[in-house]
Structure formats: C-alpha cells, structure tokens
Design a protein around this motif. Structure first.
Motif, short mmCIF file in Angstrom:
data_model
loop_
_atom_site.label_atom_id
_atom_site.label_comp_id
_atom_site.label_asym_id
_atom_site.label_seq_id
_atom_site.Cartn_x
_atom_site.Cartn_y
_atom_site.Cartn_z
N UNK A 171 1.97 20.12 -18.22
CA UNK A 171 2.74 21.41 -19.01
C UNK A 171 3.87 21.73 -18.82
N UNK A 172 4.45 21.58 -17.51
CA UNK A 172 5.69 21.94 -17.26
C UNK A 172 6.92 21.32 -17.45
N UNK A 173 6.66 19.78 -18.15
CA UNK A 173 7.40 18.96 -18.66
C UNK A 173 7.33 18.45 -19.92
N UNK A 174 8.22 18.08 -20.75
CA UNK A 174 8.30 17.30 -21.98
C UNK A 174 8.25 15.72 -21.59
N UNK A 175 7.29 15.45 -21.91
CA UNK A 175 7.09 13.89 -21.66
C UNK A 175 7.97 13.28 -22.77
N UNK A 176 8.95 12.23 -22.12
CA UNK A 176 9.87 11.68 -22.80
C UNK A 176 9.22 10.07 -22.81
N UNK A 177 9.97 9.26 -23.55
CA UNK A 177 9.69 7.86 -23.90
C UNK A 177 11.09 7.20 -23.93
N UNK A 178 10.94 5.82 -23.50
CA UNK A 178 11.89 5.27 -23.17
C UNK A 178 11.23 3.72 -24.09
N UNK A 179 12.21 3.21 -25.07
CA UNK A 179 11.66 2.03 -25.81
C UNK A 179 12.20 0.93 -25.34
N UNK A 180 13.71 0.80 -25.17
CA UNK A 180 14.18 -0.33 -24.43
C UNK A 180 15.76 0.31 -23.82
N UNK B 47 16.71 18.62 -19.37
CA UNK B 47 16.71 18.49 -20.67
C UNK B 47 18.12 18.43 -21.44
N UNK B 48 17.92 17.59 -22.51
CA UNK B 48 18.95 17.19 -23.31
C UNK B 48 18.61 17.86 -24.91
N UNK B 49 17.50 18.54 -25.08
CA UNK B 49 16.96 18.96 -26.30
C UNK B 49 17.27 20.70 -26.31
N UNK B 50 16.73 21.18 -27.22
CA UNK B 50 16.43 22.51 -27.39
C UNK B 50 15.60 23.43 -26.43
N UNK B 51 14.76 22.55 -26.05
CA UNK B 51 13.42 23.02 -25.35
C UNK B 51 14.10 23.21 -23.68
N UNK B 52 13.32 24.35 -23.32
CA UNK B 52 14.14 24.90 -22.06
C UNK B 52 13.39 23.98 -20.96
N UNK B 53 12.32 23.14 -21.10
CA UNK B 53 11.41 22.44 -20.01
C UNK B 53 12.19 21.01 -19.72
N UNK B 54 12.36 20.61 -18.65
CA UNK B 54 12.69 19.31 -18.21
C UNK B 54 12.00 18.34 -18.81
N UNK B 55 12.39 17.16 -18.97
CA UNK B 55 11.70 16.02 -19.34
C UNK B 55 11.22 15.09 -18.54
N UNK B 56 10.12 14.43 -18.58
CA UNK B 56 9.68 13.47 -17.37
C UNK B 56 9.36 12.19 -18.21
N UNK B 57 9.45 11.04 -17.41
CA UNK B 57 9.16 9.78 -17.85
C UNK B 57 8.15 8.94 -16.76
N UNK B 58 7.40 8.14 -17.47
CA UNK B 58 6.95 7.20 -16.77
C UNK B 58 7.30 5.80 -16.98
N UNK B 59 8.12 5.24 -16.02
CA UNK B 59 8.96 4.13 -16.24
C UNK B 59 8.83 2.78 -15.77
N UNK B 60 8.60 1.64 -16.31
CA UNK B 60 8.47 0.26 -15.76
C UNK B 60 9.78 -0.27 -15.58
N UNK B 61 10.13 -0.43 -14.40
CA UNK B 61 11.68 -1.14 -14.29
C UNK B 61 11.22 -2.56 -13.74
#
Length: 558
Positions: A484-493, A442-456
C-alpha cells in the motif's frame, strides 16, 4: 530496400496431390517436413558453399491443414552463421488457386552444420543482415541458440525443483489405456532414394518416418485418426547412410484431457550389427482428435508403465507446462494489464529469452528519429504500433566490459539516476538473470513512490560486433506482492546495449518502450519541456568514468 533479395533465400512451391495426403485428404505432415528440410538445406548450402546436414529443428506449431489442389509456399533463408553451424528460418504458407487467398501454416527454425572433407573443418563466413527484419532475426538467433542448449536442463530443473502432477491423476474417465498398448516399432532399410546428395539419410525422410510411427501410436490410444498440432524439437545426434537399418520406436507418454504427447526415438545399425545400435534422433509430438465441428475430443486416460514409463509420463507433464508458459510469455499483448508475466522455475529460460529478444527487436528498428542533442547526449524517438519508445545514446571513454558490469547491477543505479532510490536483490536466478525489487521516486501526480519487480537479463557478445546487453522487464512474484505504501509500476521493455567502438571508446545506448506510468515523463522530455534525461545520462557518464578503475581491478582478479 527496393529490389533487394537475401542471397541465401530459397523459395519452393509445391502443388498438393493425392499422393501427398493422409487419411483426411489433407497434406501429410511428414511430406511437409520433407519439403521444409529440403528448402532449408538448400538455403544453408547457398551460404556455406559446401554440403550441410540438419542438426536440429525447433518447435513447430501447425496453424492450418492443407488440402489437395492447394499450393504450399516455403521460404527459407539463413538468419545467422556461427562457427560451423547456422540457423535457417523457414516460413510456410499455402494458397488457394481458385480465390488467390493465402494463409500462414507454420514458422520453423532449423540448425544446419557445414560438412567439410576430413580432416578440414569449415569456418563459415559472417552473415551481414541488411533489412530491419534480417537484423532482428540475426540478433535474436543468438538467444534461440542459447535456449536450445538450455532446454534439457530446463526439464530437469522443473522436475527436481517443482514436481509436476499430471491432470490424468485427477481426471475421471471410463476408459483407461495401458501405455504399452500404444507402443510402435518399425524398421526401415535406407536405400539410395532415401539419401541426400552427400550419401547420408535425408533428414526430411527421417522426420517423415518419425511422424508416421507417432501417428500410429496416437491412433492406438484414441482409436481414431489424430491430428498433429505440435512438434517439439527434432534433434539429430548422428548420421546414417545407405545400407543402414533405422529402428523407429514410438509410445504415448501422457494423455491429457484434449491432447496427447507421443515420444519417438530412432536407432541406427548396420548389416548384422543390431547389437550396436546408436541413437540418432528423437522428438516429441502433440496430437489432438477433432470432432466434426473441428473441436478437440476428450481422450482416454493413459496408464504409464512402471519405471521408465512413469518417468516419461512426468516429463511429458513438465513439457506441457513449459509449452504453456512459453506460449503465454510470447503471446502476452502489450496492451494487456498487467504487463508483468508471472515468473517461476519452469518459465525462467523463456522469460529471459523474451526479455532479451524484445530489447534486441527494439534496437534493430529502422525508423528512429533524432529528437534532441545536448552535450553529446542524443535522444531518439520511435513511434510505431501505437507505442512510443526512446533511445538515449552517448559515447564514453571506457571499456565496453567495464560499462556492462557497472550498468548491469541495479543496486548501483541510484548512484547516477536521481529517480532511483534503491534496489534490492530478490533472487539470483543464474549467472545471467537476476530479479530485483526497485524503489523509485514518483514521477506522477501521486505522492507515493513507485516500486517495480524487475527481471534483469544480461548477455555478453556472442560474436565480434555484437553488443553487451542488459535487458529489463517486469515480472510478478508471490513473495513480492504490491504494497500500500507504493504505486506498483511496470516495465514492458527497457535496457542497455553497449558496443565497443574503438580501443578506448564505447557507445552506450539506453532504450525504453513507454508504459502508461512513465509516458508523461517521456513525452515531457521529448517535447523539450524537461532536460532530466540529458542530466541523468551525463551523471551516468560521470559514474562510469569514476568507477571504471574499480571494475578493472575486478576483471584482473577473475
């Protein structure tokens, strides 16, 4: 650039006269296609310095109709030259001479092939883009070319892997029209006025005749005057000359609630040689019927012919789905949440195109500002259109192909990026596209780690001077719901562009267009309150140096 004008640019202005119009008193699309093809051909020949022929015209979406007395303005210029072919970009607008207002009509991309005298083969000179707009179009032209080549396979994959059901099968309507009632056949004799300056049939004339028979077929279904909204790729398979006969065949492939698709094919044959017809062109056109208020009317249900008719019926449904998927991908606004676009088999080509094109567009921007430099790692920032983007740049003693192979595998990112925990391969879409489930600290104030579904999406250079590209963007998959154990993050570009600068040195640039989840982290680094970017990319350089020999062995074994 003040006073600059592209050497390949051609401008054409045409006053719309009654002889150019259709039954609505509006400019005929066939006439417009003639003008578009002429302007594009002249632009291509300016660059090639020799005769050129139309190879294909990409999808065209018509935004407005044009009336008698208005002026059509067409601007065409070469975006990129390949070996013997080149892409020409065409912008069409119209103006009202009484009030001076202008409106966009459509944008088109055409591919032209240079024609040398046999047996000589033409090798086109390289085009060097100068402005930011030209650099963007130049870079993305390679992606559009890739998408053209994959289009037929995309249709086949969709029909094979996800059978499409037409809405007509579930639509209630009192009127059912057999497809054979919409069939049109028309023959044209090619005369000298129909030929271009090379003696071949003028491509714009063929497209105009195709639009004519398609309109007749559409009218036979709806018993009204239809309006052409979309053309899906003219593909010229071969030439025809003065004296040839062209046989045009059109039929309504499928009728949806408010639109219909008409398929058109063109066959050519010579005098007394009808048995040896050759297929020289095909296209699919989408029509609507508008009421007095400009709204689409409900259309009759189409009953397809057995055999080929049923195949065309299903393929039309597949093409409609692809058009909708593509339109959603292209029109998805950056400010909309979620930023992720649903991934499925039908839109995989267009998502990959959008992914790489977005990164290439960001790379070509001209207003990057150096924010900091430390230990040969440079950080640039770009503020534009309410978005903040960063670029991290470093030069590494490694071969560009080695760096590309190491950085394109997200499963190894945790080896140099302290914020990355792990990445799991969810789906190997094809050799160039992979979907990962990524876990990061996590890089935010939340304690949960982030997860992403990413197209490479990865690309090797199309021609000398092009970079290796690894582009990332978020997608959604039914098999990867938010947990629930992750904060879903998003990548635009985001992603990497990798250039071979010398035999030993490679420039590695990382780009990221900030989304709300990482904005605070990025601004902290830009403001100099954190040095994590610099330390991360120093670790990246060490990772590349450490493992380049491993990649060299892999390359030698290929």
């Amino acid at each position: 650039m003040e006073g600059y004008r592209n050497a390949t640019e051609v401008q054409m202005s045409q006053l719309v006269l009654p002889c150019h119009t259709n039954y609505h008193g509006e400019l005929s699309i066939g006439q417009l296609l003639k003008w578009i093809d002429t302007a594009a051909c002249l632009s291509a020949e300016r660059h090639a310095g020799c005769p050129c022929v139309t190879a294909s015209v990409d999808d065209i979406y018509f935004e407005h109709t044009i009336s008698v007395g208005q002026v059509v303005n067409i601007k065409a210029k070469v975006n990129r030259a390949f070996n013997s072919s080149m892409e020409v970009g065409i912008q069409v607008s119209y103006e009202d001479l009484c009030n001076g207002k202008q409106w966009n009509v459509c944008k088109a991309y055409a591919t032209f092939v240079a024609q040398g005298k046999p047996p000589a083969k033409i090798k086109l000179k390289l085009l060097v883009p100068q402005t930011e707009e030209e650099k963007i179009e130049y870079s993305i032209a390679a992606e559009r070319r890739r998408m053209r080549l994959a289009h037929t396979d995309t249709i086949k994959d969709l029909l094979t892997n996800s059978p499409v059901h037409s809405e007509g099968e579930n639509r209630e309507c009192n009127t059912v029209v057999p497809a054979e009632k919409t069939r049109v056949e028309s023959v044209e004799l090619i005369l000298p006025p129909h030929a271009n300056h090379q003696g071949n049939t003028f491509g714009g004339q063929i497209m105009a005749w195709m639009e004519n028979v398609a309109t007749i077929a559409a009218s036979r279904l709806c018993r009204a005057h239809p309006t052409l909204k979309t053309i899906e790729m003219f593909h010229f398979r071969g030439p025809s000359q003065v004296g040839d006969r062209l046989l045009f065949k059109a039929i309504v492939n499928n009728a949806f609630k408010n639109s219909m698709e008409v398929g058109v094919c063109v066959e050519a044959y010579g005098h007394e040689m009808e048995v040896s017809r050759r297929h020289i062109n095909s296209a699919f056109m989408t029509f609507v019927v508008l009421n007095g208020g400009g709204q689409p009317c409900t259309l009759p249900v189409l009953k397809p012919e057995p055999g080929d008719g049923e195949r065309r019926y299903k393929e039309a449904s597949a093409r409609k789905k692809i058009r909708l998927d593509r339109k959603y991908v292209i029109s998805c606004k950056h400010t909309e949440v979620p930023l992720s676009v649903p991934w499925d088999q039908s839109n995989k080509v267009y998502l990959s195109y959008n992914n790489v094109s977005a990164l290439k567009t960001l790379v070509a921007k001209a207003n990057w500002v150096l924010a900091s430099e430390r230990d040969k790692v440079k950080m640039y920032m770009l503020e534009e259109d309410k978005f903040l983007s960063i670029r991290i740049e470093m030069t590494v003693c490694i071969d560009a192909k080695q760096a590309f192979l190491l950085l394109s595998d997200m499963r190894r990112r945790h080896e140099w990026d302290e914020h990355s925990v792990r990445a799991e391969l969810v789906q190997q879409v094809d050799k160039d596209d992979v979907i990962y489930h990524v876990i990061s600290r996590t890089i935010s104030e939340e304690n949960k780690p982030q997860d992403f579904v990413i197209l490479a999406s990865q690309r090797e250079p199309c021609s000398k001077g092009d970079p290796y590209v690894v582009a990332f963007r978020s997608v959604t998959l039914p098999t990867q719901p938010a947990q629930p154990e992750y904060t879903r993050g998003e990548i635009l570009c985001s992603g990497f562009c990798i250039w071979q600068e010398t035999e030993e040195l490679t420039k590695v640039s990382y780009y990221n267009q900030a989304t709300p989840g990482v904005l605070a982290y990025i601004t902290t680094n830009i403001a100099g309150l954190s040095s994590s970017f610099h330390s991360t990319f120093q670790a990246c350089e060490q990772f590349l140096q450490k493992h380049k020999d491993d990649v060299s062995v892999r390359l030698q074994n290929l």
